[in-house]
Design a protein around this motif. Structure first.
Motif, PDB file in Angstrom:
ATOM      1  N   THR A 188       0.842  -1.204   0.000  1.00  0.00           N
ATOM      2  CA  THR A 188       0.000   0.000   0.000  1.00  0.00           C
ATOM      3  C   THR A 188       0.874   1.250   0.000  1.00  0.00           C
ATOM      4  N   ARG A 189       0.337   2.279  -0.640  1.00  0.00           N
ATOM      5  CA  ARG A 189       1.038   3.565  -0.681  1.00  0.00           C
ATOM      6  C   ARG A 189       0.021   4.645  -0.341  1.00  0.00           C
ATOM      7  N   THR A 190       0.388   5.544   0.546  1.00  0.00           N
ATOM      8  CA  THR A 190      -0.537   6.579   1.026  1.00  0.00           C
ATOM      9  C   THR A 190       0.051   7.972   0.782  1.00  0.00           C
ATOM     10  N   TRP A 191      -0.787   8.904   0.277  1.00  0.00           N
ATOM     11  CA  TRP A 191      -0.370  10.308   0.137  1.00  0.00           C
ATOM     12  C   TRP A 191      -1.621  11.184   0.196  1.00  0.00           C
ATOM     13  N   SER A 192      -1.427  12.438   0.266  1.00  0.00           N
ATOM     14  CA  SER A 192      -2.576  13.363   0.367  1.00  0.00           C
ATOM     15  C   SER A 192      -2.225  14.706  -0.273  1.00  0.00           C
ATOM     16  N   ASP A 193      -3.283  15.428  -0.611  1.00  0.00           N
ATOM     17  CA  ASP A 193      -3.121  16.800  -1.110  1.00  0.00           C
ATOM     18  C   ASP A 193      -3.991  17.712  -0.263  1.00  0.00           C
ATOM     19  N   ALA A 194      -4.257  18.884  -0.760  1.00  0.00           N
ATOM     20  CA  ALA A 194      -5.013  19.848   0.044  1.00  0.00           C
ATOM     21  C   ALA A 194      -6.444  19.421   0.289  1.00  0.00           C
ATOM     22  N   LYS A 195      -6.965  18.567  -0.599  1.00  0.00           N
ATOM     23  CA  LYS A 195      -8.381  18.208  -0.467  1.00  0.00           C
ATOM     24  C   LYS A 195      -8.619  16.744  -0.070  1.00  0.00           C
ATOM     25  N   TYR A 196      -7.726  15.815  -0.492  1.00  0.00           N
ATOM     26  CA  TYR A 196      -8.005  14.395  -0.305  1.00  0.00           C
ATOM     27  C   TYR A 196      -6.792  13.622   0.248  1.00  0.00           C
ATOM     28  N   LYS A 197      -7.119  12.484   0.824  1.00  0.00           N
ATOM     29  CA  LYS A 197      -6.116  11.509   1.245  1.00  0.00           C
ATOM     30  C   LYS A 197      -6.256  10.287   0.345  1.00  0.00           C
ATOM     31  N   TYR A 198      -5.153   9.826  -0.229  1.00  0.00           N
ATOM     32  CA  TYR A 198      -5.183   8.743  -1.203  1.00  0.00           C
ATOM     33  C   TYR A 198      -4.487   7.498  -0.636  1.00  0.00           C
ATOM     34  N   ILE A 199      -5.058   6.327  -0.952  1.00  0.00           N
ATOM     35  CA  ILE A 199      -4.441   5.039  -0.591  1.00  0.00           C
ATOM     36  C   ILE A 199      -4.436   4.158  -1.831  1.00  0.00           C
TER      37      ILE A 199
END
Length: 372
Positions: A188-199
């Motif tokens: 799994t890889r997790t990151w985020s931006d100003a609006k969302y969190k991604y997995i």
């Protein structure tokens, strides 16, 4: 011509016993010591003697596959061995013919029935006792001494004297294992931006194949010996095992197995399978999750042996419950539960409570005295 084997001292005719310290036969009466192999050579080999009487030559060689561990006793080889049976737990203890009475090492009750050995295979090998009774008693004393609130019975000198050296039966399994196992791995890889969190989930198919060799996988051959107790005092060092000779039983007892090799195979296979799967899965690294999907394990060239392992045992019954202490007769590893003497606990609690009350009263008095 008699086939009877006797282990008598040539100097005084006393009964010889196997001495764990010297690894020799020792006379407790005149302290004479005899090398085991030399002493065995002085006695006629029952197997060779029986074959000689029939005009046969001793067999040589062996088979690579042994589905029946152990062997049959030769004529006259068990003449000096008897079986003591316990009416309470049903235990059968193999011992020297000179043993008149004893207490059962498993339940502590008197053993009174006596008969000849039958229905038991001859062991292939044995690990002789390396630690003697005095060392076992000292280990038990140290174990009890660490527990302050145990019943007095467990500290009684005469009771500790009842500790017994018992050879416990084991079936030992050797095998070569060919395994092919597939896994599903996840990263799994997790990151985020100003609006969302991604997995992000990534899935992989992983394969492992290879061979594993197992030697001396032990399975306890006694129902009376708790498996968790025996596992607690393991391991035994099989490199010190020797071919079985009845002389090693001198001065000790041996448990007569009540779980045969065929019944033990299921347990051995389960241990081998679990160990193989664990070893293969340990090579699958770098994933956040791993799941075994298919597992093919094939056992080849299986060999089973019948062995006796040395254990010091003491059974204590207190308040309707059995407490068993066991020590590895080779390494000295010692385990056993100890009960809490509630009366002693309440007595000590009352004494400590009284002391604290007196101290509190004194402090209160001093505080009042100082204040005024």
């Amino acid at each position: 011509m008699s086939n009877q084997m006797e282990y008598k001292c040539p100097a005084c005719s006393g009964a010889l016993a196997f001495d764990s310290a010297s690894q020799k036969l020792k006379c407790p009466f005149c302290d004479s010591v005899y090398n085991l192999d030399q002493f065995e050579q002085q006695q006629p080999d029952p197997a060779q003697q029986a074959q000689a009487q029939q005009g046969e030559q001793p067999a040589t060689g062996g088979m690579n596959w042994n589905v029946e561990p152990g062997s049959e006793w030769a004529a006259g080889e068990t003449d000096d061995i008897s079986v003591l049976s316990c009416n309470s737990c049903g235990g059968e203890i193999v011992c020297e013919d000179t043993t008149a009475s004893a207490t059962c090492p498993y339940c502590g009750n008197p053993v009174v029935l006596k008969g000849k050995l039958s229905g038991m295979l001859k062991p292939d090998c044995i690990i002789p006792f390396k630690l003697d009774k005095n060392q076992a008693k000292e280990a038990l004393k140290r174990h009890v001494a660490r527990k302050k609130l145990v019943p007095a019975l467990f500290k009684d000198k005469n009771h500790i004297e009842e500790i017994k050296g018992v050879y416990v039966p084991f079936w030992l399994f050797d095998a070569q294992v060919a395994a092919n196992i597939s896994y599903k791995g996840e990263r799994t890889r997790t990151w985020s931006d100003a609006k969302y969190k991604y997995i992000e989930h990534n899935y992989y198919r992983i394969y492992r194949a290879g061979y594993v060799a197992f030697d001396q996988v032990p399975v306890d051959g006694s129902k009376k010996m708790a498996d968790d107790l025996m596992e607690s005092i393991e391991p035994f060092d099989f490199s010190q095992a020797v071919d079985f000779k009845t002389a090693y039983l001198a001065g000790y007892m041996a448990d007569k197995y009540d779980v045969d090799a065929e019944t033990s195979i299921k347990t051995a296979n389960a241990r081998i399978r679990w160990s193989t799967e664990d070893a293969f899965q340990s090579t699958v690294q770098g994933f956040t999750g791993v799941t075994a999907e298919e597992s093919y394990i094939n056992l080849q060239n299986g060999v089973a042996r019948y062995a006796l392992y040395p254990v010091w045992l003491l059974n204590t019954r207190w308040n309707g419950k059995d407490y068993v202490f066991a020590m590895n007769g080779q390494t000295g590893k010692f385990v056993g539960d100890l009960p809490l003497d509630k009366k002693a606990y309440q007595r000590n609690f009352a004494i400590l409570g009284g002391i604290f009350s007196i101290v509190a009263s004194v402090l209160a008095f001093l505080a009042d005295y100082i204040f005024f």
